[in-house]
Design an enzyme around this catalytic site. Structure first.
Site, PDB file in Angstrom:
ATOM      1  N   TYR A   1      22.460 -18.416  43.532  1.00 20.77           N
ATOM      2  CA  TYR A   1      21.603 -18.585  44.711  1.00 20.77           C
ATOM      3  C   TYR A   1      21.438 -17.252  45.425  1.00 20.77           C
ATOM      4  CZ  TYR A   1      20.235 -20.039  49.438  1.00 20.77           C
ATOM      5  OH  TYR A   1      19.604 -20.153  50.639  1.00 20.77           O
ATOM      6  N   CYS A   2      20.187 -16.868  45.703  1.00 21.41           N
ATOM      7  CA  CYS A   2      19.875 -15.662  46.473  1.00 21.41           C
ATOM      8  C   CYS A   2      20.498 -14.433  45.797  1.00 21.41           C
ATOM      9  CB  CYS A   2      20.322 -15.849  47.917  1.00 21.41           C
ATOM     10  SG  CYS A   2      19.842 -14.514  49.044  1.00 21.41           S
ATOM     11  N   LEU A   3      21.297 -13.648  46.513  1.00 23.45           N
ATOM     12  CA  LEU A   3      21.921 -12.472  45.925  1.00 23.45           C
ATOM     13  C   LEU A   3      22.831 -12.840  44.763  1.00 23.45           C
ATOM     14  CD1 LEU A   3      22.980 -10.461  49.115  1.00 23.45           C
ATOM     15  CD2 LEU A   3      20.856 -10.323  47.841  1.00 23.45           C
TER      16      LEU A   3
ATOM     17  N   PHE B   1      18.128 -19.679  42.037  1.00 19.33           N
ATOM     18  CA  PHE B   1      17.530 -20.300  43.208  1.00 19.33           C
ATOM     19  C   PHE B   1      17.186 -19.238  44.250  1.00 19.33           C
ATOM     20  CE2 PHE B   1      20.797 -23.759  42.079  1.00 19.33           C
ATOM     21  CZ  PHE B   1      19.995 -24.221  41.049  1.00 19.33           C
TER      22      PHE B   1
END
Length: 588
Positions: free
Chosen positions: A320-322, A348
């Site tokens: 997710y993200c980073l 994501f």
């Protein structure tokens, strides 16, 4: 740690200049304390670029003058119609869809509609004046347009109690009690800010109790992560476990909020063995942790532990993200080196191409990164609160001005939610890792350019052969969905792309039954021609509801078989260190 870090490449200007450079760093760190971590030089350069080009462009000057007369004429016509007794005359301009400041019905009556129209026309004129000026750099143009919008937002009539009809009405009905309540709210918020406490109501969402409450055990702890294995809720589970790599910029439990909207719980209930990394909240002593430390001590260490705990040599990775960016780097290096343990990858709201990072990219240039590096040099880490102002400005209407109006003028406390409480549970980022991330990925875009090295050799995203499930969110200000969509061009593998309603956080925390959610989906085999993002989005058919069931169905297609749960070792067994959510998530 010290022995490992001695082999790392030096940071820009590291060790150069001696006492003179140190004096500069201290000066910049002090400056950042007064500018919320934003470089004033970067901002001044943008305004200078715009002003100098405007001063030498008589055509543009004539155009904006004509636009000014046009806006004045439209406002005059509106006022004239109001003067003829048409108090609720048809407006000459309407707010943008995301602008909710003037939704109250009283804004449609004179004189409040005249104030609203004058403000919106001024806002439109400033957009005309700050965009489309030949010679101005693209980034400088966007900066000037962005900050002019922020300045205008400060003088919106909705922000003033004597100009806002909703506040006036509430004041008459409550005989001024709303201001007393608002003042109490302001004082409480100020004291919480000074004391470093979370906002009011966040104490009702405690990790391990109200949030991050899915049962499990910590089975691995090193200097950077705790690895949580969640207890099964079914009699059989898929043979391939899932390893979740969350972003380290915030606490991991965005994916394990309340039981009703926990993605982790949803996966466990659907028969998956789920592991999740909980990142440590680093302090100044860990300033030398690098991006590669996050890969080795985070992703790789977790994968080894998952394989040992389950006996499965195939693992579903989800980032997710980073965390998705880091997972992509790790997967690329593994594929390059012949390590094919990933059965699939799910990303994501995760970017790998930072050419178009959205409005957040406005805060990333050489001047800005140098300022942040000097702050981190002085403190060892970058406190997320130093960048809170930049994040809030991306949605200032909702996160700043709407908050001020409702909490302090109307005296209405917005009820705290699990997502809001999580968003206030910030973490720090170590000096070396954050500098490498900003320079190599955000500023230089080295990963897509084939210049990003792992263990001294470049990695290439096209080496990834595991199927990929990527999710973008429509109103994401952190990882714009068109940037996430570029994964379909960059990866030489089967990829399913989902575009869901919502923003960077709420679009991902989109449990079944969540009202108003829908998504569009694109499935591409590795040899298929990828469509244009906007053309696809325009023609794609929306499916109403959460995207979670579609992801679980996709995971099922890429899982081999089901195995019986061994209850004696289902939640870590003898290797359990402590109960979930562990120790690191509680660190402040």
């Amino acid at each position: 740690m010290a022995a490992a870090s001695s082999q790392l490449p030096p940071l820009p200007d590291e060790g150069a200049g001696g006492i003179y450079r140190d004096a500069d760093r201290l000066s910049h760190a002090l400056l950042a304390a007064f500018t919320a971590g934003i470089s004033p030089i970067s901002l001044l350069q943008a305004w200078q670029d715009w002003l100098l080009h405007l001063s030498t462009s008589p055509g543009k000057q004539a155009e904006v003058s004509a636009k000014a007369f046009e806006k004045l004429a439209r406002l005059s016509d509106f006022l004239f119609r109001c003067g003829l007794g048409m108090g609720s005359a048809t407006p000459t301009i309407t707010p943008l869809p995301q602008d909710r400041r003037f939704q109250h019905q009283a804004w449609q009556a004179f004189p409040f509609n005249a104030q609203q129209q004058a403000f919106l026309l001024s806002q439109q004129w400033w957009h005309n004046a700050t965009s489309g000026l030949p010679g101005v750099g693209r980034r400088h143009e966007r900066l000037v347009e962005f900050y002019s919008r922020q300045i205008l937002d400060t003088v919106s009539p909705s922000n003033f109690p004597t100009l806002n009809p909703e506040v006036i009405d509430k004041t008459f009905r409550k005989t001024g009690a709303n201001f007393v309540t608002g003042a109490n709210n302001l004082v409480e918020d100020l004291f919480r800010l000074i004391d470093g406490r979370p906002p009011a109501g966040a104490e009702n969402f405690r990790p391990g109790l109200e949030v991050a409450a899915t049962p499990g055990e910590v089975i691995l702890r090193n200097e950077l992560i705790e690895l949580i294995r969640y207890a099964p809720m079914t009699e059989t589970v898929k043979h391939e476990p899932i390893l979740i790599v969350p972003a380290w910029i915030m606490k991991y439990y965005i994916l394990d909020l309340s039981p009703r909207n926990s993605l982790v719980r949803y996966l466990v209930q659907n028969g998956y063995t789920v592991f999740c990394i909980s990142w440590r909240n680093p302090d100044g002593d860990q300033a030398d942790l690098s991006l590669d430390n996050y890969r080795r001590l985070g992703v790789l260490a977790a994968m080894d532990a998952v394989e040992e705990a389950t006996g499965s040599g195939r693992i579903h990775g989800a980032g997710y993200c980073l965390g998705g960016t880091l997972l992509s780097i790790a997967a690329s290096a593994m594929a390059r080196d012949g390590d094919h343990r990933f059965a699939s990858l799910s990303l994501f709201a995760a970017q790998v191409d930072f050419e178009e990072p959205g409005e957040l990219g406005l805060f990333v240039d050489e001047s800005q990164i140098t300022l942040l590096e000097d702050v981190m040099w002085a403190e060892g880490t970058l406190d997320q609160r130093r960048m809170a102002g930049a994040f809030q400005m991306l949605r200032s209407q909702d996160l700043i001005w709407s908050h001020i109006v409702h909490e302090y003028l109307l005296g209405e406390r917005a009820p705290m939610t699990d997502l809001m409480a999580w968003n206030a549970d910030s973490t720090r980022m170590p000096y070396r890792m954050q500098s490498q991330y900003l320079r190599q990925l955000y500023l230089n875009n080295d990963l897509v350019g084939g210049r990003f090295c792992v263990e001294g050799r470049p990695v290439h995203l096209e080496d990834i052969r595991a199927p990929v499930f990527a999710v973008g969110t429509e109103t994401d200000h952190v990882a714009p969905w068109r940037s996430v969509f570029k994964l379909t061009y960059l990866l030489d593998t089967d990829i399913d792309f989902v575009l869901t309603t919502g923003g960077h956080n709420a679009g991902i925390v989109s449990e079944p039954g969540h009202p108003g959610r829908s998504y569009r989906r694109l499935s591409c085999r590795h040899a298929d021609i990828r469509p244009d993002a906007d053309e696809w989005a325009k023609n794609a058919i929306a499916t109403y509801g959460s995207w979670w069931p579609a992801w679980v169905e996709w995971l099922m297609r890429h899982s081999s078989r089901e195995v019986a749960v061994d209850r004696s070792d289902a939640a870590g067994g003898s290797k359990a260190i402590c109960a979930a959510p562990g120790r690191y998530v509680l660190e402040r």
